[in-house]
Write an enzyme that holds these catalytic residues in place. Structure first.
Site, PDB file in Angstrom:
ATOM      1  N   SER A   1      -9.480  -6.779  11.077  1.00 48.74           N
ATOM      2  CA  SER A   1     -10.807  -6.387  10.629  1.00 48.74           C
ATOM      3  C   SER A   1     -11.552  -7.643  10.196  1.00 48.74           C
ATOM      4  O   SER A   1     -10.931  -8.656   9.839  1.00 48.74           O
ATOM      5  CB  SER A   1     -10.744  -5.378   9.480  1.00 48.74           C
ATOM      6  OG  SER A   1     -10.152  -5.962   8.340  1.00 48.74           O
TER       7      SER A   1
ATOM      8  N   ARG B   1       1.910  -5.733  12.725  1.00 51.28           N
ATOM      9  CA  ARG B   1       1.163  -5.190  13.854  1.00 51.28           C
ATOM     10  C   ARG B   1       1.131  -6.157  15.038  1.00 51.28           C
ATOM     11  O   ARG B   1       1.157  -5.735  16.199  1.00 51.28           O
ATOM     12  CB  ARG B   1      -0.252  -4.813  13.414  1.00 51.28           C
ATOM     13  CG  ARG B   1      -0.235  -3.687  12.399  1.00 51.28           C
ATOM     14  CD  ARG B   1      -1.580  -3.051  12.175  1.00 51.28           C
ATOM     15  NE  ARG B   1      -1.437  -1.881  11.295  1.00 51.28           N
ATOM     16  CZ  ARG B   1      -2.309  -0.903  11.209  1.00 51.28           C
ATOM     17  NH1 ARG B   1      -3.404  -0.919  11.952  1.00 51.28           N
ATOM     18  NH2 ARG B   1      -2.101   0.121  10.390  1.00 51.28           N
TER      19      ARG B   1
ATOM     20  N   ARG C   1       2.594   1.248  10.043  1.00 52.41           N
ATOM     21  CA  ARG C   1       1.926   1.640   8.799  1.00 52.41           C
ATOM     22  C   ARG C   1       2.992   1.729   7.711  1.00 52.41           C
ATOM     23  O   ARG C   1       3.674   2.744   7.581  1.00 52.41           O
ATOM     24  CB  ARG C   1       1.218   2.981   8.995  1.00 52.41           C
ATOM     25  CG  ARG C   1       0.202   3.320   7.901  1.00 52.41           C
ATOM     26  CD  ARG C   1      -0.384   4.705   8.128  1.00 52.41           C
ATOM     27  NE  ARG C   1      -1.073   4.831   9.385  1.00 52.41           N
ATOM     28  CZ  ARG C   1      -2.366   4.535   9.571  1.00 52.41           C
ATOM     29  NH1 ARG C   1      -3.087   4.103   8.562  1.00 52.41           N
ATOM     30  NH2 ARG C   1      -2.915   4.688  10.763  1.00 52.41           N
TER      31      ARG C   1
ATOM     32  N   ARG D   1       0.840  -1.192   0.000  1.00 54.99           N
ATOM     33  CA  ARG D   1       0.000   0.000   0.000  1.00 54.99           C
ATOM     34  C   ARG D   1       0.879   1.248   0.000  1.00 54.99           C
ATOM     35  O   ARG D   1       1.893   1.300   0.698  1.00 54.99           O
ATOM     36  CB  ARG D   1      -0.917   0.026   1.226  1.00 54.99           C
ATOM     37  CG  ARG D   1      -1.928  -1.098   1.262  1.00 54.99           C
ATOM     38  CD  ARG D   1      -2.847  -0.994   2.460  1.00 54.99           C
ATOM     39  NE  ARG D   1      -3.703  -2.161   2.567  1.00 54.99           N
ATOM     40  CZ  ARG D   1      -4.577  -2.376   3.551  1.00 54.99           C
ATOM     41  NH1 ARG D   1      -4.694  -1.477   4.514  1.00 54.99           N
ATOM     42  NH2 ARG D   1      -5.312  -3.470   3.571  1.00 54.99           N
TER      43      ARG D   1
ATOM     44  N   GLU E   1      -5.802  -0.841  16.010  1.00 53.52           N
ATOM     45  CA  GLU E   1      -6.409  -1.845  15.141  1.00 53.52           C
ATOM     46  C   GLU E   1      -5.369  -2.855  14.655  1.00 53.52           C
ATOM     47  O   GLU E   1      -4.331  -2.483  14.118  1.00 53.52           O
ATOM     48  CB  GLU E   1      -7.056  -1.174  13.928  1.00 53.52           C
ATOM     49  CG  GLU E   1      -7.656  -2.160  12.936  1.00 53.52           C
ATOM     50  CD  GLU E   1      -7.832  -1.579  11.543  1.00 53.52           C
ATOM     51  OE1 GLU E   1      -7.900  -2.367  10.583  1.00 53.52           O
ATOM     52  OE2 GLU E   1      -7.867  -0.337  11.410  1.00 53.52           O
TER      53      GLU E   1
END
Length: 416
Positions: A340, A378, A265, A250, A337
Protein backbone atom coordinates in the site's frame (compact mmCIF):
# COMPACT_ATOMS: atom_id res chain seq x y z
CA UNK A 1 -6.63 14.98 12.83
CA UNK A 2 -8.23 17.03 10.09
CA UNK A 3 -7.88 20.80 9.75
CA UNK A 4 -10.92 22.20 11.57
CA UNK A 5 -10.79 25.30 9.39
CA UNK A 6 -11.74 23.17 6.38
CA UNK A 7 -14.94 22.24 8.20
CA UNK A 8 -15.64 25.81 9.25
CA UNK A 9 -14.84 27.59 6.00
CA UNK A 10 -15.74 24.98 3.35
CA UNK A 11 -18.46 23.09 5.16
CA UNK A 12 -20.45 21.78 2.20
CA UNK A 13 -17.41 20.64 0.24
CA UNK A 14 -15.75 19.01 3.27
CA UNK A 15 -18.99 17.32 4.28
CA UNK A 16 -19.55 15.92 0.79
CA UNK A 17 -16.06 14.44 0.61
CA UNK A 18 -16.17 13.07 4.16
CA UNK A 19 -19.45 11.32 3.43
CA UNK A 20 -17.70 9.40 0.63
CA UNK A 21 -15.40 7.96 3.32
CA UNK A 22 -18.34 6.77 5.39
CA UNK A 23 -18.82 9.67 7.82
CA UNK A 24 -22.42 10.67 8.40
CA UNK A 25 -23.29 14.29 7.50
CA UNK A 26 -25.03 14.63 10.88
CA UNK A 27 -21.69 14.07 12.60
CA UNK A 28 -20.24 17.07 10.76
CA UNK A 29 -23.20 19.18 11.85
CA UNK A 30 -22.86 17.98 15.44
CA UNK A 31 -19.20 18.89 15.52
CA UNK A 32 -19.73 22.33 14.02
CA UNK A 33 -22.47 23.11 16.52
CA UNK A 34 -20.20 22.04 19.38
CA UNK A 35 -17.29 23.96 17.87
CA UNK A 36 -19.37 27.15 17.62
CA UNK A 37 -20.43 26.77 21.23
CA UNK A 38 -16.82 26.19 22.28
CA UNK A 39 -15.55 29.28 20.45
CA UNK A 40 -18.33 31.43 21.91
CA UNK A 41 -17.46 30.27 25.41
CA UNK A 42 -13.77 31.01 24.79
CA UNK A 43 -14.67 34.57 23.82
CA UNK A 44 -16.86 34.95 26.89
CA UNK A 45 -14.10 33.58 29.10
CA UNK A 46 -11.58 36.02 27.61
CA UNK A 47 -13.96 38.87 28.37
CA UNK A 48 -14.39 37.72 31.97
CA UNK A 49 -10.64 37.33 32.42
CA UNK A 50 -10.09 40.85 31.15
CA UNK A 51 -12.71 42.09 33.59
CA UNK A 52 -11.04 40.17 36.42
CA UNK A 53 -7.71 41.82 35.58
CA UNK A 54 -9.38 45.25 35.64
CA UNK A 55 -10.94 44.65 39.04
CA UNK A 56 -7.65 43.31 40.36
CA UNK A 57 -5.76 46.43 39.21
CA UNK A 58 -8.45 48.62 40.80
CA UNK A 59 -8.23 46.56 44.01
CA UNK A 60 -11.97 45.99 43.85
CA UNK A 61 -11.77 42.84 45.94
CA UNK A 62 -15.48 42.00 46.11
CA UNK A 63 -16.07 42.35 42.38
CA UNK A 64 -12.88 40.40 41.65
CA UNK A 65 -14.06 37.53 43.86
CA UNK A 66 -17.43 37.39 42.06
CA UNK A 67 -15.84 37.34 38.61
CA UNK A 68 -13.23 34.78 39.69
CA UNK A 69 -16.00 32.33 40.63
CA UNK A 70 -17.56 32.81 37.20
CA UNK A 71 -14.18 32.34 35.48
CA UNK A 72 -13.54 29.06 37.28
CA UNK A 73 -16.99 27.80 36.36
CA UNK A 74 -16.52 28.74 32.71
CA UNK A 75 -13.07 27.14 32.60
CA UNK A 76 -14.54 23.85 33.82
CA UNK A 77 -17.36 24.02 31.28
CA UNK A 78 -14.88 24.70 28.50
CA UNK A 79 -12.69 21.82 29.65
CA UNK A 80 -15.63 19.43 29.40
CA UNK A 81 -16.66 20.75 26.00
CA UNK A 82 -13.06 20.52 24.76
CA UNK A 83 -12.96 16.85 25.75
CA UNK A 84 -16.22 16.19 23.93
CA UNK A 85 -15.06 18.19 20.92
CA UNK A 86 -11.71 16.39 20.73
CA UNK A 87 -13.35 12.97 21.07
CA UNK A 88 -15.77 13.79 18.28
CA UNK A 89 -12.97 15.03 16.02
CA UNK A 90 -11.12 11.71 16.31
CA UNK A 91 -14.03 10.10 14.46
CA UNK A 92 -13.34 12.20 11.37
CA UNK A 93 -11.19 10.53 8.70
CA UNK A 94 -8.89 12.52 6.48
CA UNK A 95 -10.60 14.36 3.64
CA UNK A 96 -9.84 12.67 0.30
CA UNK A 97 -8.53 14.60 -2.68
CA UNK A 98 -11.27 15.65 -5.08
CA UNK A 99 -10.08 13.39 -7.90
CA UNK A 100 -9.98 10.19 -5.82
CA UNK A 101 -12.40 7.56 -7.21
CA UNK A 102 -15.65 7.65 -5.25
CA UNK A 103 -17.00 4.30 -4.11
CA UNK A 104 -18.09 2.23 -1.14
CA UNK A 105 -15.88 -0.86 -1.35
CA UNK A 106 -13.00 -2.56 -3.13
CA UNK A 107 -15.34 -3.25 -6.04
CA UNK A 108 -15.06 0.44 -6.91
CA UNK A 109 -11.25 0.57 -6.88
CA UNK A 110 -9.67 1.48 -10.21
CA UNK A 111 -6.96 -0.62 -11.85
CA UNK A 112 -4.43 1.82 -13.31
CA UNK A 113 -2.09 -0.64 -15.01
CA UNK A 114 -0.92 -4.24 -15.16
CA UNK A 115 2.79 -4.91 -15.42
CA UNK A 116 4.70 -8.10 -16.24
CA UNK A 117 3.72 -11.41 -17.77
CA UNK A 118 1.90 -13.98 -15.72
CA UNK A 119 3.78 -17.29 -15.64
CA UNK A 120 2.64 -19.95 -18.08
CA UNK A 121 3.46 -23.33 -16.56
CA UNK A 122 3.89 -26.51 -18.61
CA UNK A 123 2.98 -28.45 -15.48
CA UNK A 124 0.36 -28.29 -12.75
CA UNK A 125 1.64 -25.58 -10.38
CA UNK A 126 1.52 -26.01 -6.61
CA UNK A 127 0.34 -23.53 -4.02
CA UNK A 128 2.88 -21.94 -1.70
CA UNK A 129 1.91 -24.05 1.32
CA UNK A 130 2.57 -27.26 -0.59
CA UNK A 131 5.87 -25.91 -1.84
CA UNK A 132 6.77 -24.62 1.60
CA UNK A 133 6.01 -27.96 3.19
CA UNK A 134 7.82 -30.08 0.58
CA UNK A 135 10.92 -27.88 0.61
CA UNK A 136 10.73 -27.41 4.39
CA UNK A 137 10.48 -23.64 4.12
CA UNK A 138 7.23 -23.01 6.01
CA UNK A 139 5.82 -24.87 9.00
CA UNK A 140 2.39 -23.75 10.20
CA UNK A 141 1.51 -27.01 11.94
CA UNK A 142 4.24 -26.73 14.55
CA UNK A 143 3.72 -23.01 14.97
CA UNK A 144 0.05 -23.72 15.77
CA UNK A 145 1.23 -26.14 18.46
CA UNK A 146 3.45 -23.44 19.94
CA UNK A 147 1.46 -20.23 19.48
CA UNK A 148 -1.96 -21.11 18.05
CA UNK A 149 -3.46 -20.21 14.69
CA UNK A 150 -2.24 -17.47 12.34
CA UNK A 151 1.45 -17.98 13.02
CA UNK A 152 4.15 -19.69 11.01
CA UNK A 153 7.75 -20.81 11.21
CA UNK A 154 9.99 -19.73 8.32
CA UNK A 155 12.84 -22.17 7.87
CA UNK A 156 15.96 -22.79 5.83
CA UNK A 157 16.06 -20.90 2.51
CA UNK A 158 12.84 -19.01 3.37
CA UNK A 159 14.83 -17.30 6.12
CA UNK A 160 17.59 -16.49 3.64
CA UNK A 161 14.98 -15.11 1.25
CA UNK A 162 13.61 -12.86 3.98
CA UNK A 163 17.07 -11.56 4.83
CA UNK A 164 17.74 -11.06 1.12
CA UNK A 165 14.53 -9.09 0.62
CA UNK A 166 15.41 -6.83 3.55
CA UNK A 167 18.94 -6.19 2.32
CA UNK A 168 17.78 -5.66 -1.26
CA UNK A 169 15.17 -3.11 -0.18
CA UNK A 170 17.60 -1.21 2.04
CA UNK A 171 20.36 -1.16 -0.59
CA UNK A 172 17.95 0.03 -3.29
CA UNK A 173 16.29 2.75 -1.23
CA UNK A 174 19.44 4.12 0.38
CA UNK A 175 20.51 5.15 -3.12
CA UNK A 176 17.48 7.48 -3.16
CA UNK A 177 18.32 9.18 0.12
CA UNK A 178 16.37 6.95 2.51
CA UNK A 179 17.79 6.80 6.03
CA UNK A 180 17.79 3.31 7.59
CA UNK A 181 15.83 3.01 10.83
CA UNK A 182 14.78 0.22 13.19
CA UNK A 183 11.70 1.52 15.04
CA UNK A 184 10.19 0.30 18.33
CA UNK A 185 7.55 -2.40 18.04
CA UNK A 186 5.53 -0.97 20.93
CA UNK A 187 3.74 2.35 21.06
CA UNK A 188 1.94 4.52 23.59
CA UNK A 189 -1.84 4.87 23.12
CA UNK A 190 -1.59 8.65 22.69
CA UNK A 191 0.86 8.25 19.81
CA UNK A 192 -1.27 5.62 18.11
CA UNK A 193 -4.30 7.91 18.36
CA UNK A 194 -2.23 10.82 17.04
CA UNK A 195 -1.33 8.69 14.01
CA UNK A 196 -5.04 8.37 13.24
CA UNK A 197 -5.20 4.72 14.26
CA UNK A 198 -8.17 4.98 16.61
CA UNK A 199 -10.13 2.43 14.55
CA UNK A 200 -7.20 0.00 14.84
CA UNK A 201 -7.72 0.17 18.60
CA UNK A 202 -11.51 0.31 18.73
CA UNK A 203 -11.95 -2.59 16.30
CA UNK A 204 -9.75 -4.68 18.62
CA UNK A 205 -7.18 -5.33 15.93
CA UNK A 206 -4.31 -4.18 18.15
CA UNK A 207 -2.56 -6.29 20.76
CA UNK A 208 -2.48 -4.40 24.07
CA UNK A 209 -0.11 -4.89 27.01
CA UNK A 210 -2.27 -3.52 29.81
CA UNK A 211 0.38 -3.67 32.54
CA UNK A 212 2.62 -1.29 30.60
CA UNK A 213 -0.10 0.68 28.78
CA UNK A 214 1.49 -0.08 25.41
CA UNK A 215 0.21 -1.42 22.10
CA UNK A 216 2.16 -3.66 19.78
CA UNK A 217 2.67 -1.83 16.48
CA UNK A 218 0.50 -3.13 13.67
CA UNK A 219 2.79 -1.73 11.00
CA UNK A 220 6.27 -0.21 10.84
CA UNK A 221 4.73 3.16 9.97
CA UNK A 222 2.98 3.28 13.36
CA UNK A 223 6.26 3.96 15.16
CA UNK A 224 8.26 5.64 12.39
CA UNK A 225 5.57 8.29 11.93
CA UNK A 226 5.80 9.74 15.49
CA UNK A 227 9.58 10.19 15.16
CA UNK A 228 9.27 13.99 15.01
CA UNK A 229 6.25 14.38 17.29
CA UNK A 230 6.30 17.80 18.93
CA UNK A 231 9.28 18.92 16.84
CA UNK A 232 9.86 21.52 14.14
CA UNK A 233 12.08 20.67 11.16
CA UNK A 234 13.78 23.08 8.79
CA UNK A 235 12.18 23.43 5.38
CA UNK A 236 15.54 22.87 3.71
CA UNK A 237 15.73 19.37 5.26
CA UNK A 238 12.61 18.16 3.43
CA UNK A 239 11.80 15.61 2.28
CA UNK A 240 13.17 13.32 4.96
CA UNK A 241 12.84 9.71 3.86
CA UNK A 242 13.23 6.66 6.07
CA UNK A 243 13.30 2.96 5.32
CA UNK A 244 12.57 0.83 8.35
CA UNK A 245 12.26 -2.81 9.24
CA UNK A 246 10.25 -4.29 12.09
CA UNK A 247 8.09 -7.16 13.16
CA UNK A 248 4.41 -6.16 13.22
CA UNK A 249 1.44 -7.54 15.14
CA UNK A 250 -2.27 -7.65 14.38
CA UNK A 251 -5.12 -9.58 15.93
CA UNK A 252 -6.91 -9.68 12.54
CA UNK A 253 -10.15 -9.32 14.50
CA UNK A 254 -12.12 -8.25 11.43
CA UNK A 255 -10.97 -11.12 9.23
CA UNK A 256 -12.58 -14.08 10.96
CA UNK A 257 -12.75 -16.98 8.53
CA UNK A 258 -10.56 -15.26 5.91
CA UNK A 259 -7.21 -16.76 4.89
CA UNK A 260 -7.02 -18.76 8.09
CA UNK A 261 -4.40 -21.14 6.72
CA UNK A 262 -0.85 -20.30 5.86
CA UNK A 263 1.09 -17.06 6.22
CA UNK A 264 -0.92 -14.57 4.17
CA UNK A 265 -2.93 -13.10 7.05
CA UNK A 266 -1.12 -13.69 10.32
CA UNK A 267 -0.80 -12.20 13.81
CA UNK A 268 2.94 -11.62 13.42
CA UNK A 269 4.71 -10.58 10.25
CA UNK A 270 7.82 -8.72 9.14
CA UNK A 271 7.81 -5.60 7.04
CA UNK A 272 10.14 -3.17 5.32
CA UNK A 273 8.44 0.23 5.20
CA UNK A 274 9.12 3.56 3.52
CA UNK A 275 8.12 6.75 5.32
CA UNK A 276 8.51 10.33 4.16
CA UNK A 277 8.15 13.68 5.89
CA UNK A 278 7.42 16.08 3.04
CA UNK A 279 6.65 19.70 2.23
CA UNK A 280 2.89 20.19 1.64
CA UNK A 281 3.53 21.65 -1.82
CA UNK A 282 5.39 18.53 -2.89
CA UNK A 283 3.60 15.66 -1.12
CA UNK A 284 1.66 14.53 -4.20
CA UNK A 285 4.90 14.44 -6.19
CA UNK A 286 6.52 12.53 -3.33
CA UNK A 287 3.60 10.10 -3.36
CA UNK A 288 4.24 9.26 -7.02
CA UNK A 289 7.93 8.76 -6.27
CA UNK A 290 7.15 6.31 -3.46
CA UNK A 291 4.84 4.40 -5.77
CA UNK A 292 7.63 4.35 -8.36
CA UNK A 293 10.06 2.93 -5.81
CA UNK A 294 7.52 0.22 -4.97
CA UNK A 295 7.06 -0.74 -8.60
CA UNK A 296 10.81 -0.89 -9.14
CA UNK A 297 11.20 -3.24 -6.16
CA UNK A 298 8.43 -5.57 -7.30
CA UNK A 299 9.70 -5.55 -10.89
CA UNK A 300 13.20 -6.40 -9.69
CA UNK A 301 11.77 -9.65 -8.29
CA UNK A 302 10.40 -10.53 -11.75
CA UNK A 303 6.82 -10.65 -10.49
CA UNK A 304 3.65 -9.68 -12.38
CA UNK A 305 1.58 -7.06 -10.59
CA UNK A 306 -1.03 -4.37 -11.01
CA UNK A 307 -1.42 -0.89 -9.55
CA UNK A 308 -4.82 0.00 -8.09
CA UNK A 309 -6.10 3.38 -6.98
CA UNK A 310 -8.25 2.88 -3.89
CA UNK A 311 -11.71 4.44 -3.78
CA UNK A 312 -12.88 6.73 -0.98
CA UNK A 313 -14.85 4.06 0.86
CA UNK A 314 -12.02 1.51 0.87
CA UNK A 315 -9.01 3.69 1.62
CA UNK A 316 -7.37 3.99 5.00
CA UNK A 317 -8.80 6.28 7.68
CA UNK A 318 -5.86 8.77 7.66
CA UNK A 319 -5.38 8.68 3.87
CA UNK A 320 -6.17 11.43 1.38
CA UNK A 321 -5.03 9.22 -1.50
CA UNK A 322 -4.03 5.56 -1.53
CA UNK A 323 -2.61 3.17 -4.06
CA UNK A 324 -2.20 -0.58 -3.68
CA UNK A 325 0.06 -2.92 -5.57
CA UNK A 326 -1.42 -6.37 -6.02
CA UNK A 327 0.84 -9.22 -7.04
CA UNK A 328 -0.25 -12.21 -9.10
CA UNK A 329 -0.81 -15.44 -7.14
CA UNK A 330 -0.97 -18.39 -9.61
CA UNK A 331 -2.70 -20.89 -7.29
CA UNK A 332 -5.62 -18.47 -6.86
CA UNK A 333 -5.51 -17.10 -10.41
CA UNK A 334 -5.89 -13.62 -9.01
CA UNK A 335 -3.97 -10.62 -7.75
CA UNK A 336 -3.53 -10.17 -3.99
CA UNK A 337 -2.56 -7.01 -2.15
CA UNK A 338 1.12 -6.94 -1.23
CA UNK A 339 1.78 -3.19 -0.97
CA UNK A 340 0.00 0.00 0.00
CA UNK A 341 1.13 3.57 -0.63
CA UNK A 342 -0.60 6.48 1.10
CA UNK A 343 -0.47 10.26 1.30
CA UNK A 344 -1.96 11.28 4.64
CA UNK A 345 -1.29 15.01 3.97
CA UNK A 346 -1.20 16.89 7.32
CA UNK A 347 -3.66 14.56 9.07
CA UNK A 348 -1.08 12.68 11.14
CA UNK A 349 1.22 15.67 11.56
CA UNK A 350 -1.60 17.66 13.20
CA UNK A 351 -2.17 14.90 15.73
CA UNK A 352 1.56 14.62 16.34
CA UNK A 353 2.23 18.39 16.33
CA UNK A 354 4.98 17.78 13.77
CA UNK A 355 5.89 20.94 11.89
CA UNK A 356 8.50 22.57 9.70
CA UNK A 357 9.70 26.16 9.71
CA UNK A 358 9.50 27.84 6.34
CA UNK A 359 11.89 30.35 4.89
CA UNK A 360 9.43 33.05 5.98
CA UNK A 361 10.01 32.03 9.58
CA UNK A 362 6.46 30.71 9.99
CA UNK A 363 5.75 27.14 11.11
CA UNK A 364 3.49 24.80 9.16
CA UNK A 365 2.38 21.20 9.52
CA UNK A 366 4.36 18.56 7.67
CA UNK A 367 2.83 16.11 5.24
CA UNK A 368 3.50 12.43 5.94
CA UNK A 369 3.48 9.53 3.51
CA UNK A 370 4.00 5.81 3.93
CA UNK A 371 4.58 2.97 1.49
CA UNK A 372 5.32 -0.72 1.83
CA UNK A 373 8.69 -1.77 0.50
CA UNK A 374 8.20 -5.48 1.26
CA UNK A 375 5.62 -7.22 3.44
CA UNK A 376 7.86 -10.24 3.84
CA UNK A 377 5.38 -13.09 4.23
CA UNK A 378 3.27 -11.95 1.30
CA UNK A 379 6.30 -11.52 -0.92
CA UNK A 380 7.48 -15.01 -0.04
CA UNK A 381 4.12 -16.37 -1.17
CA UNK A 382 4.45 -14.54 -4.50
CA UNK A 383 8.06 -15.65 -4.98
CA UNK A 384 7.39 -19.32 -4.26
CA UNK A 385 4.37 -19.56 -6.51
CA UNK A 386 5.52 -17.48 -9.48
CA UNK A 387 9.06 -18.87 -9.61
CA UNK A 388 8.36 -22.55 -9.00
CA UNK A 389 9.94 -25.01 -11.40
CA UNK A 390 8.75 -28.27 -12.91
CA UNK A 391 11.03 -30.27 -10.63
CA UNK A 392 9.37 -28.76 -7.55
CA UNK A 393 12.06 -26.19 -6.87
CA UNK A 394 12.05 -22.40 -6.65
CA UNK A 395 14.05 -20.17 -8.99
CA UNK A 396 15.69 -17.30 -7.11
CA UNK A 397 15.37 -13.89 -8.81
CA UNK A 398 18.72 -12.56 -9.98
CA UNK A 399 18.74 -9.61 -7.54
CA UNK A 400 18.40 -11.96 -4.56
CA UNK A 401 20.89 -14.64 -5.58
CA UNK A 402 23.90 -12.98 -3.97
CA UNK A 403 22.01 -12.64 -0.69
CA UNK A 404 20.58 -16.17 -0.70
CA UNK A 405 23.76 -17.79 -2.06
CA UNK A 406 22.06 -19.88 -4.72
CA UNK A 407 20.13 -19.68 -7.98
CA UNK A 408 17.48 -22.23 -7.12
CA UNK A 409 15.96 -23.99 -4.13
CA UNK A 410 15.51 -27.54 -5.29
CA UNK A 411 16.28 -30.04 -2.57
CA UNK A 412 14.17 -30.70 0.51
CA UNK A 413 16.06 -30.93 3.78
CA UNK A 414 16.36 -34.20 5.60
CA UNK A 415 15.42 -32.85 9.02
CA UNK A 416 12.04 -33.88 10.40
Amino acid sequence: MIDVNLLRENTDDAKQRLVTKGLSPERVDDFLALDTRWRTMIQELDTKRALLNTYSRERNIEKAKEVKVVVKSQEEQIRLIEEERSALLTLFPNIPFRDVPVGESEQHNVVLREVGEKPQFSFVPKDYLTLGRELQLIDVERSAKVAGSRFGYLKNEAVLLEMGLIQHAFATLRAYGFQPILPPVMIRPAMLHAMGKTKFIEEHDAFFVAEDDLYLAGSSEHTIGPLYAGETLLEASLPQRFVGFSTCFRREAGSYGKDTKGILRVHQFDKVEMFSFAHPDHSEEEHQKLLGFQEALVSSLELPYRVVEICTGDMGFPDARQYDIETWIPSEQTYRETHSCSNTTDFQARGLHARYRGQDGETHFLHTLNATAFAIQRMLIALLENHQTENGGIRIPTVLQSYVGMKEINAPHTTI
